[in-house]
Design an enzyme around this catalytic site. Sequence first.
Site, PDB file in Angstrom:
ATOM      1  CG  ASP A   1       0.000  -4.144   2.519  1.00 30.09           C
ATOM      2  OD1 ASP A   1       0.435  -3.601   1.494  1.00 30.09           O
ATOM      3  OD2 ASP A   1      -0.248  -3.525   3.568  1.00 30.09           O
TER       4      ASP A   1
ATOM      5  CG  HIS B   1      -0.348   0.232   2.529  1.00 25.27           C
ATOM      6  ND1 HIS B   1      -0.124  -0.776   3.437  1.00 25.27           N
ATOM      7  CD2 HIS B   1       0.089   1.363   3.122  1.00 25.27           C
ATOM      8  CE1 HIS B   1       0.414  -0.270   4.532  1.00 25.27           C
ATOM      9  NE2 HIS B   1       0.550   1.028   4.364  1.00 25.27           N
TER      10      HIS B   1
ATOM     11  N   GLY C   1       2.882   6.104   9.398  1.00 26.96           N
ATOM     12  CA  GLY C   1       4.294   6.363   9.142  1.00 26.96           C
ATOM     13  C   GLY C   1       5.172   5.161   9.407  1.00 26.96           C
TER      14      GLY C   1
ATOM     15  CB  SER D   1       2.750   1.843   6.441  1.00 22.30           C
ATOM     16  OG  SER D   1       1.488   2.015   7.005  1.00 22.30           O
ATOM     17  N   GLY D   2       4.904  -0.651   6.380  1.00 20.09           N
ATOM     18  CA  GLY D   2       5.994  -1.279   5.633  1.00 20.09           C
ATOM     19  C   GLY D   2       7.166  -1.688   6.478  1.00 20.09           C
TER      20      GLY D   2
END
Length: 763
Positions: A617, A568, A711, A713-714
Site C-alpha cells: 500500500d 489506497h 483521514g 491514511s497515507g
Amino acid sequence: MLWLLLFFIAGASAQCSTGEFQCNDGQCIPGSWECDDWGDCSAGEDEATANCPGGASCAADEFTCGHGNTCIPNDWICDGDNDCGDMSDEQECGGVVLTDCGGIYTEDTGVVELLNYGNNQDCTWTITVTEGKFVHLEFTQFDIEEDSTCDYDYVTIYDGPDATALRLFTGCGAAIPGAITASSNTMTVRFVSDSSVTETGFSATYTAVDERPAQSSGCGGPGELKGPSGTFTSMNFPSNYDNNARCIWDITVSDGMAIQLTFESFDLEDDLPTCDFDILQIQENGQVLASSCGSVGPNVISNTNHITVVFTADSSVTRPGFSATYQEVAQGATLPPDLTTTTQATTPGTGGLGPSCANPEILPGDSGSFTSPGYPGHYGNNAECSYKISVTPGKIVVIRFETFDVESPCEYDSLTIHDGPDSSAPVAATLCGTYGREVSTTGSQAFMVFKTDSSVTEQGFSGTYTAEDPPPTCAPDQFTCWNGNCIGAIFECDAKDDCGDASDEFLCPGSDTSCGNGAVQPVFPNGRVVGGEGAEQGSWPWQASLMTSYHFCGGSLIHPQWILTAAHCFADDPNPSRYNVVLGKHLSDGSEPTQETFGLTRVIVHEEYNDNLINKDLTLLKLDRPATLGQYIHIACLPEHANDDPPAGTTCVTTGWGDTQGTGDDHQLKQARVPLVSNDDCNAANSYDGEITEFMMCAGFQEGGHDACQGDSGGPLVCPRQGKWYLNGVVSWGYGCAQPNYPGVYARVTSMLDWVLDKMANN
C-alpha cells in the site's frame, strides 16, 4: 470495520472560489475538471458542448450524452446501465433501471439494484413518484456483507428526499427484507460499503401506490391515530416485542395545536449512541424530531399538529418495548419539569449545584468516582455542571473512564478538564464522542465542567480519579527524557541512546540535519505514553496534507520533490491534475503563513498494490517543484536498508488530521505515540488472524485507545534512532480506530525500499 480514507464527497456551495467551476446545484469542483470528458457535476453540465470547445460530434448510429462530450452506440440506450456517466442514456426509458451509483429518478415504477458491488462505495438514489401517491419498495434479491451491527456494508432507506429524513430501514446480510412504503411520494435509498469483503448486492422494485398500507394491529394499535389524546404500545407490550419489527403510527390532532408525546415505559435494546439495532424515531415535516433506544424515551412536543412515530427492530435481542400517550397542547408549549430530561444546575464555580448534576461540587479524598447527570440513563439538555477534585499536595490527579458516550463534536456537548482549581486554569482535555482517554494534571487539583446543548443527549460517562505520584522531576544536572526518565546531563549528545527513546540525541550540535531532525522538538505531556494530543507547530515538518477541495489523506516528504503516501488514497484515480499537496500546515482548517501548496506531476501507485488485501500500500507523488526546506518544511529519513526496522515494543509516533473520535485537539495536527507490535502477535487469532503480510507492520496498544483513524491514511509512522526520525511505516488500514486487540496497520517501508528508490531515481 475497516477504515482507509474519507470518501470523496463534494458539498454544495453558495459561491465557488477562483479556479473552481460551479455546478447548477451549487457544488464546486476544481476548474481543471471542466471539459475532461467526465461528468463531475451531478447533471454533467461541466461537460456541456457550449462550455467545451470541440464537443463530441456523434455519428447517426450513436447517442450524444447529456454533457455533450461523449458518444455511445444507440443500442446502449435504455439497457439499464449508466454508459454516459450522467444517466442521460437512461432518463427517457420509462420504468428506469437504476444500476448507476446514485441519481434522481421520477418514474412511477422501476428497479433499484447494485449487483456485484465494489469496495468503498457510497451510492444514493432518490425516487420521486407522482404527487399524491406513495413510494412502495420490495426487495427481490439481498446479499450484503453481514455483521451484527451492519457497520461494514449496508442499505438504508429514508422516508424523504435525503438522508436527513426519517430512517425506515437499515440492513445487511442475506435475508430479504419486507416491503417498505414511504409516507409520501419520495424515498431515498443509500448503499455504503467499506474497504474489504463484497457480496452479490441487492435488487428491488419500486412502484407508486395509492395508499400507504394500514398499520397491523400486531404493532400495538392502529397505525392512524386522531383526536385530542390517545395511547399506543409496542407489539406484545409489556412482554418483549418481536424481531424484525417495523411499525408506524401517524398521529394527528386539531389544526393549530401541537402534540405532546410522552413515554410511560421505555425499554429498547441499548446501542447508544447510534441505535443501529432497535430504534424509535419521531418524524415531523420529513425531518427527525427525536429518536432513542435504551431506557430513556424521547418525550417531545411537536411544532405542528402531525407527527409520525416509527419503531424498527433487528433480528436479535428484544426488550419489553414501550407504552406511550399523546395529547394536544398549544403550540409553543414546553414539557412539564417531571417529563423533561433537562438538567437544572447553576453556573460552574458559583456553588450550590443541585443534585441533578449527579455529584457533589467538590469530590473529596485521594480517590473516588463520578458520573454524568442521570447516568446510566441519558443526561439532559442545557446542562452546565462542575466538579472540583483536590488530592494530597505533591500528588497529581489521574482521571480514567469506565464508560464514555457524549454527543460529538465537542461544540455540542463536552466534558472539559482543567489542570487546576477552577475554570481559569489551563485546559488539560476537552472530551466528547465515545472514547474518554486518560487525563493527568500537573498538580494536585482538577476542575471538570460538563456542558450540553439543547438537542440530542447520550448516555454520558462514568469515571474514577486517583492521586498518584507525579512523573520524576530530574535534577538540574540531569536531562529529562521524553519518556520521563532522567539521565546525567553529560550523556546528552554522546551519540548513544541513553534515554531509550533517542530524545537525548535530538538537536545536538554538529548533528546531521539533512533528514528526520526538525528545528522544533516534539512535546510529549508529563513524560507519559498517553498518545492522541495536539502536536507542537513545526515538530513534524515532513507531514503533508493531500487535498482536492478538502483534506483526504496524509503523506510524508522524503525528498524536496517527493511525497510517500498510501496506494489506497489514489488507486481509484491517479490523475495528478486533480490533487494538491500542502506542506508546513498545522491547523486543519484555514491558511497559515507557514504553509505552501504544490501541484503534482506524477502519481505512481505501486504496481502490485492489492485492494482486497490492502497489500503493498504505497504511492509516490512528485511535486511540481522542489520544496524549500526550513523550520516548518523538512524531510523525514528513509530507512537505510531492508532490515532497518526497530524491534517490537519500540515507541514510534503517528501524526495526522484524521478523525479524533471526540478525543480533543480536533483543529490541529495530532500526534500519538504507539509501540510497535510484532507481525506474529498482530496475526494472532484474537487479532488480525493471519491477514498481516511481510509488507505490513503493526503499532498500537493491546488495550486500544491510541491509533490513526479515517483521514490519517497515507501519513507517517516515524521511529527515533540516532537523533533522527525514520519513516518506517505509512498509515494503511485497521479494524475500527483504537480498538482493543486491533493495532493500526501500516505499510512497511523497508519491505518496499528498493521500489521507492527506483521510482524516485527514474522519474
